[in-house]
Design a protein around this motif. Structure first.
Motif, short mmCIF file in Angstrom:
data_model
loop_
_atom_site.label_atom_id
_atom_site.label_comp_id
_atom_site.label_asym_id
_atom_site.label_seq_id
_atom_site.Cartn_x
_atom_site.Cartn_y
_atom_site.Cartn_z
N ALA A 112 0.24 -10.80 12.74
CA ALA A 112 -1.02 -10.89 11.99
C ALA A 112 -1.51 -9.51 11.57
CB ALA A 112 -2.07 -11.59 12.85
N GLU A 113 -1.43 -8.54 12.48
CA GLU A 113 -1.91 -7.19 12.17
C GLU A 113 -1.07 -6.54 11.07
OE1 GLU A 113 -1.86 -2.90 14.44
OE2 GLU A 113 -2.43 -4.67 15.61
N ILE A 114 0.26 -6.69 11.16
CA ILE A 114 1.15 -6.06 10.19
C ILE A 114 1.01 -6.75 8.83
CG2 ILE A 114 3.58 -5.68 9.62
CD1 ILE A 114 3.98 -5.31 12.72
N THR A 115 0.90 -8.07 8.83
CA THR A 115 0.72 -8.80 7.58
C THR A 115 -0.57 -8.36 6.89
OG1 THR A 115 2.01 -10.73 8.27
CG2 THR A 115 0.29 -11.10 6.61
N GLN A 116 -1.63 -8.19 7.65
CA GLN A 116 -2.89 -7.74 7.05
C GLN A 116 -2.74 -6.34 6.46
OE1 GLN A 116 -6.18 -7.55 9.78
NE2 GLN A 116 -7.71 -7.37 8.13
N ALA A 117 -2.05 -5.46 7.14
CA ALA A 117 -1.88 -4.11 6.64
C ALA A 117 -1.02 -4.07 5.38
CB ALA A 117 -1.26 -3.22 7.72
N PRO B 294 0.82 -1.21 0.00
CA PRO B 294 0.00 0.00 0.00
C PRO B 294 0.86 1.26 0.00
CG PRO B 294 -0.82 -1.58 1.61
CD PRO B 294 0.49 -2.12 1.12
N ASP B 295 0.35 2.33 -0.57
CA ASP B 295 1.10 3.58 -0.69
C ASP B 295 1.51 4.14 0.66
OD1 ASP B 295 0.85 3.41 -3.41
OD2 ASP B 295 -0.86 4.80 -3.53
N ALA B 296 0.73 3.86 1.71
CA ALA B 296 1.03 4.42 3.03
C ALA B 296 2.25 3.76 3.68
CB ALA B 296 -0.18 4.26 3.94
N VAL B 297 2.68 2.63 3.15
CA VAL B 297 3.84 1.93 3.72
C VAL B 297 5.11 2.52 3.13
CG1 VAL B 297 5.01 -0.30 3.97
CG2 VAL B 297 2.50 -0.18 4.03
#
Length: 492
Positions: free
Chosen positions: A238-243, A13-16
């Motif tokens: 899990a949270e970071i992978t989803q993001a 994603p662009d935000a990363v």
């Protein structure tokens, strides 16, 4: 799901935020021993910034114990994510400065060859206090340490940090390759000078000429590092992978705040650390002492007392007003008077620490901070105690922190449940606790008799004995929460 890698970077994603350079076009200029969470959230982030304009400072990491980190990151081209968490949310950044990871016990020769590459001009360390194989009370090498004994028996294939550094320096000397600068980034007093002394003492056990070479020809750059980095949990992954939309097997979680103060002792060159926010100084000792005593000393005190009261994280502990009052008093009345730093706003630093301790997004576990206490106490609390004794000043809150460690390492919490005491001296500490039982005088006397933690001066100081015993008696009979409330509001 696909893994994070160079191939999947464009899909994020662009935000990363991602590396502003091609990691394949960098060269290794730094070997880092101890490639754990803190290094990946701190030094590696600074180097990631530097590589955008200077490609010669990529990092070759080294694990001194297990292959877990290498095995997790190798399929990802050694890329990983840092999640900078605050009350406003998380900012994700992919780091590309880690070029490879060696596993010293599996293949010390490949690591030593990397350390002897003329392009490598810095060897840095985050191996925790226990990784220096030293006596925390004196700062000297412990020649009876199992890792040191093993390295002395096979000095050409070492696996400890002192052994690896000494052997790499020996090989470079014999090959007429200029020595690298050693840059420790761990919480040791005068960490540059301490590391030089430890490596020199190890070398002296092998070869007097090598010891003289280490003492006279090798630069050791002391540092102060500051960033709170909790252990990564399954929910974080899990949270970071989803993001990300791709799997990251081992991301890192960190607070946004970061500080790096470095002694400018790099005769063969260094990155432009200052350009990315590090502070270059001639002597780091004042900054180091401030951080060890204010941040780390308060952190350890909160960890032991918080865990005993049933608080799982630092932010939960700080939500109890008595704990916040205690830690403010500890810093203001017992620690800050021992720091002599003209021009430094110690009160402002204290308030920043209190705010950082309150950060609920970090979930920094008290159990994690409580690890390796026998190695940490001399730097974090006992040096301050000695200064307070010398000044004839009270030290009750410091003594409470020491007593809380003693109560914690007995291995049983206030509900009678076992505590997983993760410490190099865990078996010895538990045996002392079992033998002394719940008698505070016997317990305090036995723990204070551990010379490699307390030395002889504190063991034999009547006032320190009384203060620790009184605090321990309260913890054993009244519990941590009531004891903290008493100490927080008492006039000392």
């Amino acid at each position: 799901m696909q893994r994070l890698s160079l191939a999947t970077l464009p899909t994020l994603p662009d935000a990363v935020r991602r590396p502003a350079y091609d990691p394949r076009r960098t060269t290794t200029g730094i070997v880092h021993l101890g490639v754990g969470a803190f290094h990946r959230a701190h030094q590696a982030v600074y180097l990631d910034e530097i590589l955008a304009t200077d490609s010669q400072w990529a990092i070759a990491g080294a694990s001194l114990r297990r292959p877990d980190m290498r095995d997790a990151l190798a399929p990802q081209d050694n890329l990983y994510t840092v999640a900078f968490r605050s009350c406003e949310g998380a900012q994700l950044r992919v780091i590309g400065s880690l070029k490879t990871i060696h596993v010293a016990p599996r293949d010390p020769e490949s690591l030593l060859a990397q350390m002897c590459d003329p392009a490598v001009r810095i060897v840095s360390l985050t191996v925790t206090e226990k990784g220096y194989c030293h006596d925390p009370a004196t700062g000297d090498l412990n020649p009876a340490h199992p890792d040191i004994k093993a390295d002395l028996a096979a000095p050409r294939a070492p696996t400890s940090a002192p052994g690896l550094i000494a052997e790499a320096l020996r090989r470079r000397r014999d090959a007429n390759i200029v020595p690298f600068t050693v840059m420790p980034c761990d919480n040791l007093p005068s960490n540059g000078a301490t590391t030089q002394r430890i490596v020199s003492q190890y070398a002296a056990l092998l070869d007097g000429a090598l010891a003289r070479f280490v003492e006279g020809d090798v630069a050791f750059a002391g540092t102060m590092v500051d960033r709170i980095v909790p252990a990564t949990g399954d929910s974080d992954i899990a949270e970071i992978t989803q993001a990300l939309g791709v799997e990251d097997a081992w991301p890192v979680v960190s607070e946004p705040f970061g500080q790096w103060v470095i002694e400018d002792r790099f005769p063969t060159g260094r990155p432009d650390f200052a350009a990315v926010g590090a502070e270059m100084v001639s002597d780091v000792e004042g900054h180091e002492r401030m951080k060890l005593r204010m941040l780390n000393g308060a952190h350890s005190t909160l960890a032991y007392l918080g865990y005993l009261a049933g608080y799982q994280t630092v932010s939960q502990t700080m939500s109890d007003p008595a704990y916040e009052t205690l830690v403010r008093g500890l810093m203001s009345e017992e620690v800050m008077p021992t720091l002599h730093m003209p021009g430094t706003d110690l009160g402002g630093y204290r308030e920043a620490l209190v705010a950082r301790f309150h950060n609920p997004a970090l979930q920094h576990r008290t159990w994690q901070i409580a690890m390796d206490g026998s190695q940490k106490l001399p730097q974090r609390l006992l040096g301050t105690v000695r200064d307070r004794i010398a000044a004839g000043a009270p030290f009750e809150r410091l003594a409470l922190g020491v007593a809380a460690w003693m109560r914690y390492v007995t291995g049983t919490d206030e509900a009678g449940a076992p505590i997983d005491v993760n410490d190099p001296l865990a078996d010895r500490l538990r045996a002392i606790g079992d033998a002394a039982g719940r008698d505070p005088e016997r317990l305090a006397k036995a723990y204070l008799g551990i010379g490699d933690v307390f030395g002889h001066d504190l063991r034999d100081h009547p006032g320190f004995n009384r203060a620790v015993t009184a605090a321990l008696a309260s913890l054993l009979t009244r519990g941590a929460a009531r004891t903290v409330a008493d100490y927080a509001h008492a006039t000392h």
